[in-house]
Each structure stands twice: as C-alpha cells, then as structure tokens.
Design an enzyme around this catalytic site. Structure first.
Site, mmCIF file in Angstrom:
data_model
loop_
_atom_site.group_PDB
_atom_site.id
_atom_site.type_symbol
_atom_site.label_atom_id
_atom_site.label_comp_id
_atom_site.label_asym_id
_atom_site.label_seq_id
_atom_site.Cartn_x
_atom_site.Cartn_y
_atom_site.Cartn_z
ATOM 1 N N GLY A 72 -3.525 -3.803 -0.479
ATOM 2 C CA GLY A 72 -2.245 -3.483 0.152
ATOM 3 C C GLY A 72 -2.445 -2.647 1.397
ATOM 4 N N GLY A 92 0.029 -1.469 3.243
ATOM 5 C CA GLY A 92 1.303 -0.798 3.529
ATOM 6 C C GLY A 92 1.029 0.662 3.826
ATOM 7 N N PHE A 93 2.039 1.509 3.649
ATOM 8 C CA PHE A 93 1.869 2.924 3.983
ATOM 9 C C PHE A 93 0.750 3.563 3.162
ATOM 10 C CE2 PHE A 93 6.192 2.287 5.570
ATOM 11 C CZ PHE A 93 6.059 2.855 6.817
ATOM 12 N N GLY A 94 0.741 3.311 1.845
ATOM 13 C CA GLY A 94 -0.256 3.941 0.979
ATOM 14 C C GLY A 94 -1.659 3.473 1.306
ATOM 15 N N GLU A 114 22.398 1.731 6.193
ATOM 16 C CA GLU A 114 21.885 1.516 7.552
ATOM 17 C C GLU A 114 22.136 0.086 8.012
ATOM 18 O OE1 GLU A 114 18.444 4.870 8.075
ATOM 19 O OE2 GLU A 114 17.750 2.925 7.419
ATOM 20 N N ALA A 148 8.240 6.101 1.850
ATOM 21 C CA ALA A 148 7.017 6.086 2.660
ATOM 22 C C ALA A 148 6.221 7.394 2.557
ATOM 23 C CB ALA A 148 7.367 5.758 4.110
HETATM 24 C C1 LIG Z 1 14.192 -2.209 4.186
HETATM 25 C C2 LIG Z 1 13.468 -0.964 3.758
HETATM 26 C C3 LIG Z 1 13.749 0.236 4.387
HETATM 27 C C4 LIG Z 1 13.083 1.393 4.008
HETATM 28 N N1 LIG Z 1 13.375 2.553 4.646
HETATM 29 C C5 LIG Z 1 12.694 3.676 4.332
HETATM 30 C C6 LIG Z 1 12.930 4.891 5.033
HETATM 31 O O1 LIG Z 1 13.762 4.946 5.930
HETATM 32 N N2 LIG Z 1 12.198 5.985 4.686
HETATM 33 C C7 LIG Z 1 11.263 5.950 3.685
HETATM 34 O O2 LIG Z 1 10.613 6.944 3.419
HETATM 35 N N3 LIG Z 1 11.020 4.823 2.987
HETATM 36 C C8 LIG Z 1 11.714 3.687 3.289
HETATM 37 N N4 LIG Z 1 11.469 2.524 2.607
HETATM 38 C C9 LIG Z 1 10.518 2.551 1.492
HETATM 39 C C10 LIG Z 1 9.083 2.505 1.979
HETATM 40 O O3 LIG Z 1 8.942 1.490 2.947
HETATM 41 C C11 LIG Z 1 8.160 2.252 0.784
HETATM 42 O O4 LIG Z 1 8.336 3.281 -0.131
HETATM 43 C C12 LIG Z 1 6.720 2.172 1.241
HETATM 44 O O5 LIG Z 1 6.533 1.083 2.107
HETATM 45 C C13 LIG Z 1 5.788 2.056 0.034
HETATM 46 O O6 LIG Z 1 4.479 1.985 0.510
HETATM 47 P P1 LIG Z 1 3.390 1.175 -0.331
HETATM 48 O O7 LIG Z 1 2.106 1.347 0.389
HETATM 49 O O8 LIG Z 1 3.478 1.532 -1.751
HETATM 50 O O9 LIG Z 1 3.868 -0.345 -0.244
HETATM 51 P P2 LIG Z 1 4.201 -1.257 1.021
HETATM 52 O O10 LIG Z 1 4.359 -0.469 2.248
HETATM 53 O O11 LIG Z 1 5.323 -2.134 0.592
HETATM 54 O O12 LIG Z 1 2.891 -2.147 1.196
HETATM 55 C C14 LIG Z 1 2.449 -3.025 0.208
HETATM 56 C C15 LIG Z 1 1.442 -3.971 0.843
HETATM 57 O O13 LIG Z 1 0.789 -4.691 -0.187
HETATM 58 C C16 LIG Z 1 0.674 -6.045 0.185
HETATM 59 N N5 LIG Z 1 0.596 -6.820 -1.046
HETATM 60 C C17 LIG Z 1 1.491 -6.821 -2.062
HETATM 61 N N6 LIG Z 1 1.067 -7.608 -3.050
HETATM 62 C C18 LIG Z 1 -0.131 -8.124 -2.652
HETATM 63 C C19 LIG Z 1 -1.054 -9.020 -3.243
HETATM 64 N N7 LIG Z 1 -0.857 -9.539 -4.464
HETATM 65 N N8 LIG Z 1 -2.150 -9.366 -2.536
HETATM 66 C C20 LIG Z 1 -2.383 -8.838 -1.288
HETATM 67 N N9 LIG Z 1 -1.534 -7.976 -0.693
HETATM 68 C C21 LIG Z 1 -0.431 -7.630 -1.366
HETATM 69 C C22 LIG Z 1 1.911 -6.313 1.014
HETATM 70 O O14 LIG Z 1 1.737 -7.411 1.886
HETATM 71 C C23 LIG Z 1 2.089 -4.998 1.767
HETATM 72 O O15 LIG Z 1 1.429 -5.009 2.987
HETATM 73 C C24 LIG Z 1 12.125 1.350 2.968
HETATM 74 C C25 LIG Z 1 11.829 0.135 2.349
HETATM 75 C C26 LIG Z 1 12.491 -1.019 2.741
HETATM 76 C C27 LIG Z 1 12.161 -2.312 2.067
#
Ligand SMILES: Cc1cc2nc3c(=O)[nH]c(=O)nc-3n(C[C@H](O)[C@H](O)[C@H](O)COP(=O)(O)OP(=O)(O)OC[C@H]3O[C@@H](n4cnc5c(N)ncnc54)[C@H](O)[C@@H]3O)c2cc1C
Length: 445
Positions: A13, A15-17, A172, A317
């Site tokens: 992943g 994403g942010f994490g 939003e 995030a």
């Molecule tokens: C529309 C929206 C608005 C938001 N607004 C805010 C905000 O204003 N402020 C805030 O703090 N938070 C906000 N959030 C929440 C925030 O974006 C999430 O909490 C954050 O992105 C979580 O980070 P993460 O790394 O756990 O997952 P993510 O950032 O979702 O990243 C997960 C990654 O894993 C990858 N992935 C998933 N499954 C697989 C797999 N099986 N194989 C390979 N890759 C995979 C995905 O492609 C993605 O790149 C918002 C979320 C959304 C959807």
C-alpha cells in the site's frame, strides 16, 4: 528477488501509511519494497474536488517511483496483493510472490454499505481516483441527458443528487457540488431550469459532522442549508435502486445519482488472509502496531484497529502517517536489536471546508469557522499535497475557480469508462452502460 543481504521490508500500500513508512525506512539499513496495485499515491482528502470537476485526477495523484528517485534502497513494485503467507514470509501477488523479513500492511479501507440493499450496486462510492472520475462523469452526463429529456419527472430524477452520509466527505462534497452547479453548469446548461436541481444530504444521526463540537456541527448545517442543500437528519436509507433512494420512514426519493459517503471498513479481501480482525473489518494489532505472534509484521493506517482511550482511532490521514513513521522506527529498532516502542497518536485537529470562504476547524480544543477556517484548510491541504507541480496546478485551479466561478475540468472523457487495471470494485466498469449513453427507453424521446 530472493537474494538480498540487508533485511527486506515489504510494504503493501502506497497510501499515506505506506508512503511515510517507506520514506522513514529509507534511512535504515534495509531493502524496502513498496507494493501497490496503482503506480501513484492518491491524495484522498481532495478526491471530492475531482468528483465535483474542480481538479483533474492527475493533480491529486503522484507517481510513486518519482517520490523515491533519491532513495536508492526503496524500490516500487506495481502489483495487486492477493494474500500473505505468514508462515513462509511471502507476499502473494498477481505476479511473482515476494519474500520478506519484515512486512507492513497498509492497504487502507473500502466503502462500508452496512448491508443496505442495492447500495453496492447502484451508489457511487468515493474512495479511489477511478471512483472520483466516475462520479464526475455521472454528474456531467446527467445534465447532458436532462437537456434532452422532455418528461419533467425523468428530468427531475436526473437532476437529483442524493449524498448518503453527513461526515466530512459528504459535507465537503455537497458544498462543492452546489458550487459546480451554481457556477459553471448554470452557464453550460442555460436551457435547463436549474430550480429543478436538488442536492440532498441524508444523515442518520441528529446532526452533521458527528464527533466535532456542537458549534461546528450547527455551522455546517446552517451553511449547507443556506447554499441550497436539503439536509435531512435522523434519516436512514433502507434501499437504493437504479432510480431512487428508499428511506426507512417509507419515503422514496427519485434520484439517478446516489453518492455513498456513509462509512468505511477494512477490505474484505484482507479478511481472507487469516489475520485477527476486530471491529469494522480492521486488523487487531499490539500497541507497537505489530501482529500478535508475528513480531515481523506491522499493520497500519485505516486497516489497523488501534485503541486510544478505549476508542478505536479514526480512519484519518494523520493516524496513517504517524503509524507509518512508528512502524518504520520500530523496524529500525528491531534491526538494531532493540525492542519496538508503543504507538502514541497526536491529534493535529480536524479541518472541513464547506464551499467558498467557509470552513469548520477544531484545533487544540478550539473551534472556529468561516473565512479563517477556510484559509487554514486551503493552506494545510496545499502543503500536504505531494509534489511541487501538483501544488502549483491545484493552486492555479483553485484561484481560477475562485475568481472566475469557473471549473475548468468539465470533460466527459471516453477513458473514464475504462476500468483501471486491477481496480477491485470499479464503479466505472460496473456502471459503464449508464454513463455517456442514455438507457434505450430514455434515448427514444
Ligand atoms: C474522499 C475522502 C476524503 C478524505 N478526507 C480526509 C481528510 O480531509 N483528512 C483526513 O485526515 N483524512 C481524510 N480521509 C481519510 C484518509 O484518506 C485515510 O484515512 C488515509 O488515506 C488512510 O491511509 P492508508 O495508508 O491506511 O490507506 P490509503 O491511503 O487508502 O492507501 C491504501 C493503498 O493501498 C493500496 N492497496 C489496497 N489494497 C491493495 C492490494 N490488495 N494490493 C496492492 N495495493 C493495494 C491502494 O491502492 C492504496 O494506494 C479521506 C478519505 C477519503 C476516501
């Protein structure tokens, strides 16, 4: 892929994490493999602006490889992860399996439909870039079809946009959608009577923005209502069909477009990987973010169930970013022969924007609204966005929208109907027949 001298850390992943974990691991003696099914990092907090035709998708996405140009011990792998073999320490992908010494799972979350019949099939979730583009396409197509629709009932249905969920994303998006309609679409569709357009925000609780101070919740309600959004509180959705939202009190709201922002949960795919699941399909971890019985495996971000003061940390995030940093730090400690440290969350506050010049901010116990909150929201999001080019383009687009009441991004692109590679739950693919081309019976008029 199997011969390596430094310990290999696989991160699933980007994403942010995952991204913050990889950046922080880069300074440790480790070989880091960042795996994602997309080759870009998506800045999800601005996704609703893509759906509301304010920003182009590429302005909120950044190619992962370019983020790590200067960090040679971080490599990127484009692959969908299908499973994890904890015993053999292998990540199973849709390509070759990838061995690891340490593993960080950061696959985020998916929309939670709470078992509402028809929601998964007919509602538009807002969790991925493809979904944001699909929703934009749908909105623009509804207006195009409405122009040609002589039947007033069908036209009104096309022009009704129901948003389920009055959390930050729903609030939003509702504000941004009204501004899209009141700004450029009024001019684009001068032959339509835009009094027929309805934006309805449905929320089951007694107010919007649950969890924020009462003053901010009341402000959001008043602000959206003044903008023309029909905000319905204490309203539970019981079913969604192709043409309507059914409410628990028996009301049926005809609407061709239903946007689902009501909840998120851990990915059901991950639940098949044999990891211990807690509430909302998230993975239960130790305070150090490690998996019980597997000190080499960390789970972070939306996927991880971590409690703070007896309550699970929200899916936000800053939680994911701070956990990414902690997981990297802890793996560094393990490599150096030290014990991992527990994770402590520092809440940086909550920011919500509600159309132009209006925001709601809760920061260090203080709540404030209006223009200062809006400016703070703009500044923080601009700074957090990855890549100077993206920041510049977003700033230009925001300025253009602000000064000219004009959203430049109103193209209905044919490519929007092509599901992105590996997208698990592509609304675009599923609903392609509904976009761009009106259903047969409606085309005939
Ligand atoms: C529309 C929206 C608005 C938001 N607004 C805010 C905000 O204003 N402020 C805030 O703090 N938070 C906000 N959030 C929440 C925030 O974006 C999430 O909490 C954050 O992105 C979580 O980070 P993460 O790394 O756990 O997952 P993510 O950032 O979702 O990243 C997960 C990654 O894993 C990858 N992935 C998933 N499954 C697989 C797999 N099986 N194989 C390979 N890759 C995979 C995905 O492609 C993605 O790149 C918002 C979320 C959304 C959807």
């Amino acid at each position: 892929m199997t011969e390596h001298h430094q310990p290999r850390v696989a991160i699933v992943g980007a994403g942010f994490g995952g991204l913050w974990a990889a950046r922080n691991l880069a300074r440790h003696p480790a070989e880091v493999l960042l795996i994602d099914r997309h080759n870009y990092h998506c800045f999800l907090p601005l996704l609703y602006q893509v759906a509301a035709a304010e920003l182009e998708p590429e302005e909120i996405a950044h190619p992962v490889r370019s983020i790590f140009w200067k960090l040679p011990n971080v490599q990127f792998v484009l692959a969908g992860v299908k499973g994890v073999d904890l015993a053999r320490r292998m990540v199973e992908t849709d390509g070759p399996a990838i061995p690891y010494d340490y593993l960080i799972l950061a696959t985020g979350s998916v929309s939670h439909f709470f078992g509402v019949p028809g929601a998964a099939e007919h509602a538009f979730p807002l969790k991925t870039l493809e979904q944001g583009v699909a929703l934009r396409t749908r909105i623009l197509c509804c207006f195009e079809r409405a122009v040609l629709e002589p039947h007033s009932e069908r036209r009104r249905r096309l022009l009704t946009f129901a948003i389920v969920g009055g959390g930050p994303t729903g609030v939003e998006f509702a504000g941004a959608l009204v501004e899209l309609i009141r700004g450029p679409l009024v001019k684009d569709f001068s032959r339509l009577d835009l009094r027929e357009v309805r934006v309805i925000l449905l929320e089951a609780a007694d107010g919007l923005l649950v969890g924020l101070p009462e003053r901010l919740r009341a402000y959001a309600f008043a602000r959206l209502t003044r903008m023309g959004v029909e905000v319905r509180l204490h309203t539970t959705v019981s079913q969604i069909t192709r043409e309507a939202v059914h409410l628990k009190d028996g009301t049926i709201v005809p609407a061709e477009t239903v946007v689902w922002t009501a909840g998120v949960r851990g990915d059901p795919l991950v639940q098949t990987w044999g990891l211990p699941t807690a509430r909302a399909g998230r993975v239960a971890v130790l305070p150090s973010l490690q998996l019980s019985g597997h000190p080499e495996v960390y789970v972070i971000g939306d996927l991880a169930h971590v409690e703070d003061g007896g309550k699970p940390l929200p899916m936000l995030a800053p939680v994911a970013i701070q956990q990414g940093v902690t997981a990297a730090h802890n793996i560094g400690r393990q490599i150096a022969g030290q014990d991992p440290a527990p994770f402590h969350y520092r809440d940086p506050g909550t920011l919500v924007v509600i159309g132009r010049n209006a925001g709601a901010v809760h920061l260090r116990g203080r709540a404030f609204t209006g223009f200062p909150a809006w400016v703070l929201w703009l500044g923080v999001h601009l700074v957090k966005l990855i890549g100077f080019r993206n920041r510049l383009l977003v700033l230009i687009n925001w300025a253009w929208n602000y000064f000219f009441y004009e959203h430049a991004v109103r193209l209905i692109l044919p490519s929007a109907n092509v599901p992105a590679s590996g997208s698990r739950q592509s609304v675009i693919g599923r609903d392609a027949s509904r976009e761009g081309v009106a259903p047969k019976e409606e085309q005939d008029h």
